[in-house]
Design a protein around this motif. Structure first.
Motif, short mmCIF file in Angstrom:
data_model
loop_
_atom_site.label_atom_id
_atom_site.label_comp_id
_atom_site.label_asym_id
_atom_site.label_seq_id
_atom_site.Cartn_x
_atom_site.Cartn_y
_atom_site.Cartn_z
N ALA A 18 0.83 -1.21 0.00
CA ALA A 18 0.00 0.00 0.00
C ALA A 18 0.86 1.25 0.00
CB ALA A 18 -0.94 0.00 1.20
N VAL A 19 1.94 1.23 0.78
CA VAL A 19 2.84 2.39 0.83
C VAL A 19 3.56 2.55 -0.49
CG1 VAL A 19 4.88 3.36 1.94
CG2 VAL A 19 3.13 2.25 3.32
N GLU A 20 4.07 1.44 -1.02
CA GLU A 20 4.77 1.51 -2.30
C GLU A 20 3.87 2.07 -3.40
OE1 GLU A 20 6.45 -2.27 -3.25
OE2 GLU A 20 7.84 -2.21 -1.57
N GLN A 21 2.63 1.60 -3.44
CA GLN A 21 1.70 2.07 -4.46
C GLN A 21 1.41 3.56 -4.28
OE1 GLN A 21 -2.12 0.17 -4.47
NE2 GLN A 21 -2.70 1.06 -6.43
N ALA A 22 1.20 3.99 -3.06
CA ALA A 22 0.92 5.41 -2.80
C ALA A 22 2.14 6.26 -3.16
CB ALA A 22 0.52 5.61 -1.35
N GLU A 23 3.34 5.74 -2.87
CA GLU A 23 4.56 6.49 -3.22
C GLU A 23 4.70 6.61 -4.73
OE1 GLU A 23 7.45 5.67 0.61
OE2 GLU A 23 7.60 4.34 -1.11
N GLU A 24 4.38 5.54 -5.44
CA GLU A 24 4.50 5.56 -6.91
C GLU A 24 3.55 6.58 -7.53
OE1 GLU A 24 5.80 0.89 -7.41
OE2 GLU A 24 3.93 1.56 -8.26
N THR A 25 2.39 6.74 -6.94
CA THR A 25 1.41 7.69 -7.48
C THR A 25 1.56 9.07 -6.87
OG1 THR A 25 -0.24 7.04 -5.84
CG2 THR A 25 -0.26 5.85 -7.95
N GLY A 26 2.50 9.22 -5.95
CA GLY A 26 2.74 10.52 -5.33
C GLY A 26 1.67 10.95 -4.36
N GLN A 27 0.93 9.99 -3.83
CA GLN A 27 -0.17 10.33 -2.95
C GLN A 27 0.14 10.21 -1.47
OE1 GLN A 27 -3.34 7.85 -4.35
NE2 GLN A 27 -3.76 9.15 -6.09
N VAL A 28 1.37 9.90 -1.12
CA VAL A 28 1.70 9.77 0.29
C VAL A 28 1.90 11.15 0.90
CG1 VAL A 28 3.39 8.93 1.97
CG2 VAL A 28 2.77 7.52 0.02
N GLN A 29 1.20 11.41 1.99
CA GLN A 29 1.38 12.64 2.74
C GLN A 29 1.85 12.26 4.13
OE1 GLN A 29 -1.95 15.29 2.66
NE2 GLN A 29 -2.06 15.32 0.45
N PHE B 226 5.59 10.16 12.95
CA PHE B 226 5.34 10.49 11.55
C PHE B 226 4.28 9.54 11.00
CE2 PHE B 226 9.54 11.92 12.65
CZ PHE B 226 9.50 13.23 12.22
N VAL B 227 3.21 10.13 10.50
CA VAL B 227 2.08 9.36 9.99
C VAL B 227 2.00 9.56 8.48
CG1 VAL B 227 -0.41 8.99 10.14
CG2 VAL B 227 0.86 9.71 12.18
N ASP B 228 2.17 8.49 7.72
CA ASP B 228 2.01 8.52 6.28
C ASP B 228 0.58 8.14 5.95
OD1 ASP B 228 4.68 9.15 5.98
OD2 ASP B 228 5.29 7.11 5.47
N SER B 229 -0.05 8.94 5.10
CA SER B 229 -1.43 8.66 4.72
C SER B 229 -1.59 8.87 3.22
CB SER B 229 -2.39 9.57 5.50
OG SER B 229 -2.08 10.93 5.28
N ASP B 230 -2.69 8.34 2.69
CA ASP B 230 -2.93 8.42 1.25
C ASP B 230 -3.67 9.69 0.85
OD1 ASP B 230 -5.45 7.88 2.17
OD2 ASP B 230 -5.65 5.96 1.11
N GLY B 231 -3.78 10.62 1.76
CA GLY B 231 -4.42 11.92 1.54
C GLY B 231 -4.24 12.73 2.81
N PRO B 232 -4.93 13.86 2.89
CA PRO B 232 -4.82 14.67 4.11
C PRO B 232 -5.27 13.87 5.34
CG PRO B 232 -5.90 15.90 2.36
CD PRO B 232 -5.77 14.49 1.87
N LEU B 233 -4.45 13.90 6.37
CA LEU B 233 -4.75 13.18 7.61
C LEU B 233 -5.89 13.88 8.34
CD1 LEU B 233 -3.96 10.90 9.62
CD2 LEU B 233 -2.39 12.56 10.67
N ASP B 234 -6.85 13.12 8.81
CA ASP B 234 -7.93 13.66 9.64
C ASP B 234 -7.33 13.95 11.02
OD1 ASP B 234 -10.07 14.04 11.41
OD2 ASP B 234 -11.35 12.58 10.37
N LEU B 235 -7.02 15.22 11.27
CA LEU B 235 -6.30 15.59 12.48
C LEU B 235 -7.11 15.30 13.75
CD1 LEU B 235 -4.67 18.93 11.28
CD2 LEU B 235 -3.70 16.61 11.27
N GLY B 236 -8.42 15.51 13.67
CA GLY B 236 -9.26 15.21 14.83
C GLY B 236 -9.25 13.73 15.16
N ALA B 237 -9.31 12.91 14.12
CA ALA B 237 -9.28 11.46 14.33
C ALA B 237 -7.91 11.02 14.85
CB ALA B 237 -9.62 10.73 13.03
N ALA B 238 -6.85 11.65 14.36
CA ALA B 238 -5.50 11.31 14.82
C ALA B 238 -5.34 11.68 16.29
CB ALA B 238 -4.45 12.01 13.97
N ARG B 239 -5.83 12.86 16.65
CA ARG B 239 -5.74 13.28 18.05
C ARG B 239 -6.53 12.32 18.95
NH1 ARG B 239 -4.59 18.29 19.89
NH2 ARG B 239 -5.12 19.18 17.87
#
Length: 92
Positions: free
Chosen positions: A11-22, A67-80
């Motif tokens: 999943a990480v490799e695929q997201a990195e290949e598409t440039g979607q890792v944040q 450090f949290v890698d996600s496939d889009g913007p991290l939901d900060l409220g959910a992370a907290r």
């Protein structure tokens, strides 16, 4: 593999290949050991979109950068909420 090491999961490799890792830095206060980091890692991995969680340098009893890698913007409220569920305080 530990939570401190970077994963080579598909999943990480695929997201990195598409440039979607944040990557989002979350400062977690009060962790003291591997059990603490495991608890925080497990809870953060439950947040939608999270691909992996890295803790490179535990500051026992202090503020640790997580450090949290996600496939889009991290939901900060959910992370907290996830960090609080593990019993710690997060600064985002």
């Amino acid at each position: 593999m530990t939570e401190q090491q970077r994963s080579d999961s598909p999943a990480v490799e695929q997201a990195e290949e598409t440039g979607q890792v944040q990557t989002t830095k979350v400062v977690v206060s009060g962790m003291t050991c591997g059990h603490c980091t495991s608890a925080v890692t497990e809870e953060l991995k439950e947040v939608p979109g999270v691909l992996q969680v890295r803790i490179d340098n535990l500051v026992a009893g202090g503020d640790t950068d997580v450090f949290v890698d996600s496939d889009g913007p991290l939901d900060l409220g959910a992370a907290r909420a996830a960090v609080e569920e593990a019993g710690y305080t997060a600064t985002l």
